[in-house]
Scaffold this active site. Structure first.
Site, PDB file in Angstrom:
ATOM      1  N   SER A  48       0.834  -1.197   0.000  1.00 55.56           N
ATOM      2  CA  SER A  48       0.000   0.000   0.000  1.00 55.56           C
ATOM      3  C   SER A  48       0.880   1.263   0.000  1.00 55.56           C
ATOM      4  O   SER A  48       1.634   1.468  -0.943  1.00 55.56           O
ATOM      5  CB  SER A  48      -0.974  -0.041   1.183  1.00 55.56           C
ATOM      6  OG  SER A  48      -1.980   0.923   1.043  1.00 55.56           O
ATOM      7  N   ASP A 102      -8.650  -5.584  -5.586  1.00 54.73           N
ATOM      8  CA  ASP A 102      -8.342  -4.334  -4.897  1.00 54.73           C
ATOM      9  C   ASP A 102      -9.146  -3.210  -5.544  1.00 54.73           C
ATOM     10  O   ASP A 102      -9.075  -3.008  -6.755  1.00 54.73           O
ATOM     11  CB  ASP A 102      -6.840  -4.053  -5.000  1.00 54.73           C
ATOM     12  CG  ASP A 102      -6.348  -2.992  -4.035  1.00 54.73           C
ATOM     13  OD1 ASP A 102      -7.092  -2.022  -3.773  1.00 54.73           O
ATOM     14  OD2 ASP A 102      -5.205  -3.106  -3.558  1.00 54.73           O
ATOM     15  N   HIS A 132      -7.982  -5.128  -1.102  1.00 55.56           N
ATOM     16  CA  HIS A 132      -6.755  -4.454  -0.691  1.00 55.56           C
ATOM     17  C   HIS A 132      -6.143  -5.073   0.568  1.00 55.56           C
ATOM     18  O   HIS A 132      -4.923  -5.182   0.684  1.00 55.56           O
ATOM     19  CB  HIS A 132      -7.029  -2.969  -0.447  1.00 55.56           C
ATOM     20  CG  HIS A 132      -5.795  -2.170  -0.161  1.00 55.56           C
ATOM     21  ND1 HIS A 132      -4.838  -1.925  -1.112  1.00 55.56           N
ATOM     22  CD2 HIS A 132      -5.352  -1.569   0.986  1.00 55.56           C
ATOM     23  CE1 HIS A 132      -3.854  -1.205  -0.586  1.00 55.56           C
ATOM     24  NE2 HIS A 132      -4.139  -0.990   0.687  1.00 55.56           N
TER      25      HIS A 132
END
Length: 342
Positions: free
Chosen positions: A131, A285, A314
């Site tokens: 991320s 995601d 995610h």
């Protein structure tokens, strides 16, 4: 944030890319394993949004993908996360809502001082992050191509895409809507704003299929309401709103193309990467979709993409999805064993 002990590197009069000065900047970090005398076994693993150095530990340890019997793993904390310099722990004139804007490159520049100047490391065997950690991973590969042998960004991208920026705008709006919410953890509206923030985030962190198939039960929550309260609200309950806003600004403005020498051209920046790169987007995601990483990889000479399968979206990058965790771990091991140019 957990009250674990950790070292901190102080950087006096740290000038920021967008203006402003942290005097000093404090970069908190943790290390695992032992650095070889020739300093040839270093791995860097930057942190993600609202996580600290402990959040990366599922990958680190003897026999784990970042095997501390072989590697010296450095985990630097993101500016704004409440451990490194952040609105919540920085004195005036940079306290709270007056904390300056910090870019991903500011983070990487501070980490360079830690890796190169403090530890004396000339070459990183791997930079790996999830991320916002992936944003930093790409930036490391662009800013310091001669230092990064391998890079593995997962559930992230080299530039925050327009749809991702819209998602962040929604989060920012929730945090700033309540009057006085930015005046501290005990201010009116602070707790309510965090609860609202958590519930907005809940619709994005996991995929539609995750919710349709009630996979929250695999995390021990019998009902959707229990999951929203016990997982999402609990996850953000201890956060500081100004810290979250600072990290959101960093995330929203991530773009390797704006690195000096690349003239705002993302493709030019990606072409400058010499590391062997495996990007691992998650199949479902919602804000770092696989097609973005496939496009990015097409501009990296030694780049490839492997899509993490499954319905966890995610948050497959957080390690809670056992199949996703194995997929990520296997990719890390293969990349570390892959030959690279000296």
């Amino acid at each position: 944030m957990p009250g674990t002990k950790h070292p901190t590197l102080e950087l006096a009069n740290f000038a920021l890319e967008r203006g402003g000065l942290l005097t000093p900047a404090r970069l908190a970090y943790q290390t695992h394993g032992s650095l070889l005398p020739d300093k040839s076994n270093a791995v860097l693993s930057p942190t993600w949004f609202a996580g600290d150095h402990t959040a990366n530990e599922w990958l680190i340890g003897p026999g784990r993908p970042l095997d501390t019997d072989r590697y010296f793993v450095i985990v630097p904390n993101l500016f704004g996360n409440g451990v490194s310099s952040s609105p919540s722990n920085t004195p005036e004139p940079n306290a709270a809502a007056d904390f300056p804007d910090v870019t991903v490159r500011d983070n990487v520049r501070a980490q360079y001082h830690l890796v190169h100047d403090h530890f004396g490391i000339e070459r990183l065997q791997l930079v790996v992050g999830c991320s916002m950690g992936a944003l930093q991973t790409y930036q490391w590969a662009v800013s310091h191509p001669d230092m990064v042998a391998r890079a593995l960004p997962f559930c992230g991208s080299p530039k925050t895409a327009p749809h991702n920026r819209v998602f962040i705008e929604g989060l920012r709006a929730v945090l700033t809507a309540a009057p006085g919410a930015r005046e501290g953890r005990h201010a009116p509206g602070h707790a309510a704003a965090l609860r609202a923030f958590a519930r907005v985030y809940a619709g994005w962190g996991f995929s539609q299929a995750f919710y349709w198939n009630e996979r929250h039960r695999e995390l021990g929550f019998a009902s959707l309401d229990d999951f929203l309260t016990g997982f999402w609200e609990a996850n953000f309950a201890g956060q500081d709103i100004n810290d979250l806003l600072a990290m959101l600004w960093t995330w929203q403005h991530a773009d390797v193309g704006t690195t000096e020498g690349h003239d705002g051209d993302v493709t030019k920046a990606l072409a400058a990467i010499t590391a062997r790169v495996i990007a691992l987007p998650a199949q479902k995601d919602l804000y770092f979709p696989p097609e973005d990483e496939k496009w990015a990889s097409s501009h990296i000479t030694n780049g490839s993409v492997e899509v993490i399968p499954g319905e966890w979206g995610h948050l497959t990058g957080g390690g809670a999805d056992s199949a996703g965790a194995r997929f990520i771990g296997d990719a890390i091991r293969r990349l570390l064993d892959a030959p690279v140019a000296n």
